[in-house]
Design an enzyme around this catalytic site. Structure first.
Site, PDB file in Angstrom:
ATOM      1  N   LYS A   6      -7.565   0.984  -2.659  1.00  0.00           N
ATOM      2  CA  LYS A   6      -7.106   0.625  -1.314  1.00  0.00           C
ATOM      3  C   LYS A   6      -7.302   1.799  -0.364  1.00  0.00           C
ATOM      4  CE  LYS A   6      -5.308  -1.716   2.050  1.00  0.00           C
ATOM      5  NZ  LYS A   6      -3.979  -2.351   2.074  1.00  0.00           N
ATOM      6  N   THR A  64       0.861  -1.178   0.000  1.00  0.00           N
ATOM      7  CA  THR A  64       0.000   0.000   0.000  1.00  0.00           C
ATOM      8  C   THR A  64       0.900   1.230   0.000  1.00  0.00           C
ATOM      9  OG1 THR A  64      -1.752  -1.132   1.219  1.00  0.00           O
ATOM     10  CG2 THR A  64      -1.788   1.265   1.252  1.00  0.00           C
ATOM     11  N   LYS A  93       0.076   5.288   8.505  1.00  0.00           N
ATOM     12  CA  LYS A  93       0.782   5.480   7.231  1.00  0.00           C
ATOM     13  C   LYS A  93      -0.214   5.521   6.084  1.00  0.00           C
ATOM     14  CE  LYS A  93       2.271   2.199   4.802  1.00  0.00           C
ATOM     15  NZ  LYS A  93       1.896   1.444   3.566  1.00  0.00           N
TER      16      LYS A  93
END
Length: 290
Positions: free
Chosen positions: A172, A97, A240
Site C-alpha cells: 500500500k 492503512t 498520513k
C-alpha cells in the site's frame, strides 16, 4: 453463512460491511459513533455492538477499517478490544492503512492469543468500496490468508497475498508513492496547458490515449479543470499515508525525493484550507501560485 464483525463504518467501511451482509453473512458492526452503527443496521440489517469485544464475540472473521495506528490499537487491544472477544482460531483482517510497525505488533499479539491476522489495506476509493471493486493487497500466513480470501472477495475486484505479515502494508505504501507522483505530474500538465492557452479537455482527450494515460487522468481531470475537489480521498489522509511511507523509507534506506516533495505540496494545500479536499487538489495549488 459466516459470522462476521466489522469495526469502523467510515466512507469505506460502511459499504464494505453492507456487501458482507448482502452476501448472506451474519454481520455485527461496531462504530465509535453509535448513531452511525444504528443507521447501518436500519439500512442493511445485521446487528451492532457497543464495543469491539462484543462485536467480535463468536465471529469467525473480524474486519476493521479505521483511521490510523492508534485507532487500530484501540479496537484490537485492551479489555474492550476485539482480540479479547475473539474465539481461538478466528481471524482478524485489517483494511486500514497503517504502519508496518503496528502491523508487526498486532500480528504478534494475535498469534499469542491463538488468532490469525491479515494486513489487507485497500485501494479504489469510496466508489470502489460502494461498487465492491476494491484492490486488496495482503500480508500474513498463507493458510490464514487462504481462509479469509473468499470473505474479502465479497467487495474486491482483486485480492492478492504479497507475502508474510506486513507485506500488504508495504505494498500500500508503494501504491501511495506512485499516486503522489502521478497526481503532481497530471496537475503540472494541466497547469502548463492552461498557461499555454490550450483547452485542457482537448489536451487530455489526445494524451490520455497514449503513454501519459492513467486512472488519475481518466477519473480526475474534469473535476480538476472545474475546480471541484469535494470528493475522493482527502489530503489529510494522504499526508498520513505519505508520512508512513517516508518514515519507512528512512528505516529501509529507500530514496523517495519526489514523494517527500509532493508531501510538502500537500502541506501547502492544507494551509489553503484543503485538508478535506481530494488529492487532485494539487492542481488548485498550482493555480494559486499563478
Amino acid at each position: 453463512m459466516t459470522k462476521l464483525a466489522f469495526l469502523g463504518l467510515g466512507v469505506m467501511g460502511y459499504p464494505m460491511a453492507g456487501h458482507l451482509q448482502a452476501a448472506g453473512h451474519e454481520v455485527c458492526v461496531y462504530n465509535r459513533t453509535t448513531a452511525k452503527a444504528e443507521k447501518w443496521v436500519d439500512q442493511h440489517g445485521g446487528t451492532h455492538a457497543p464495543t469491539p469485544r462484543e462485536a467480535a464475540d463468536g465471529a469467525d472473521f473480524v474486519m476493521s477499517c479505521v483511521g490510523n495506528d492508534d485507532d487500530l490499537r484501540s479496537v484490537c487491544l485492551g479489555d474492550d478490544g476485539a482480540f479479547a472477544g475473539m474465539k481461538t482460531g478466528a481471524t482478524f483482517v485489517d483494511h486500514t492503512t497503517v504502519s508496518a510497525k503496528v502491523t508487526e505488533e498486532l500480528y504478534a499479539a494475535a498469534k499469542e492469543a491463538g488468532l490469525g491476522y491479515v494486513d489487507a489495506p485497500i485501494s479504489g476509493g469510496q466508489a470502489g468500496a460502494e461498487n465492491g471493486q476494491l484492490s486488496i493487497m495482503c500480508g500474513g500466513d498463507e493458510d490464514i490468508y487462504a481462509a479469509a480470501e473468499p470473505v474479502m472477495n465479497t467487495y474486491a475486484k482483486l485480492c492478492r497475498r504479497i507475502g508474510g505479515s506486513g507485506a500488504g502494508q508495504m505494498t500500500k505504501m508503494a501504491n501511495q508513492i506512485a499516486i503522489a507522483g502521478l497526481v503532481q505530474g497530471l496537475s503540472e500538465a494541466l497547469h502548463f496547458a492552461e498557461k499555454a492557452g490550450l483547452d485542457g479537455r482537448s489536451v487530455v482527450e489526445v494524451i490520455s490515449q497514449g503513454a501519459a494515460g492513467s486512472w488519475q487522468m481518466a477519473n480526475r481531470y474534469e473535476t480538476m479543470l472545474d475546480d471541484k475537489f469535494d470528493h475522493g480521498f482527502a489530503v489529510d489522509w494522504m499526508r498520513k499515508d505519505l508520512g508512513i511511507c517516508l518514515d519507512t523509507a528512512n528505516e529501509n534506506g529507500a530514496s523517495l525525493p519526489v514523494t517527500a516533495l509532493v508531501d510538502q505540496y500537500y502541506k501547502d494545500v492544507q494551509k489553503m484550507g484543503g485538508g478535506r479536499w481530494d488529492t487532485s487538489s494539487l492542481f488548485k495549488r498550482l493555480r494559486k501560485l499563478g
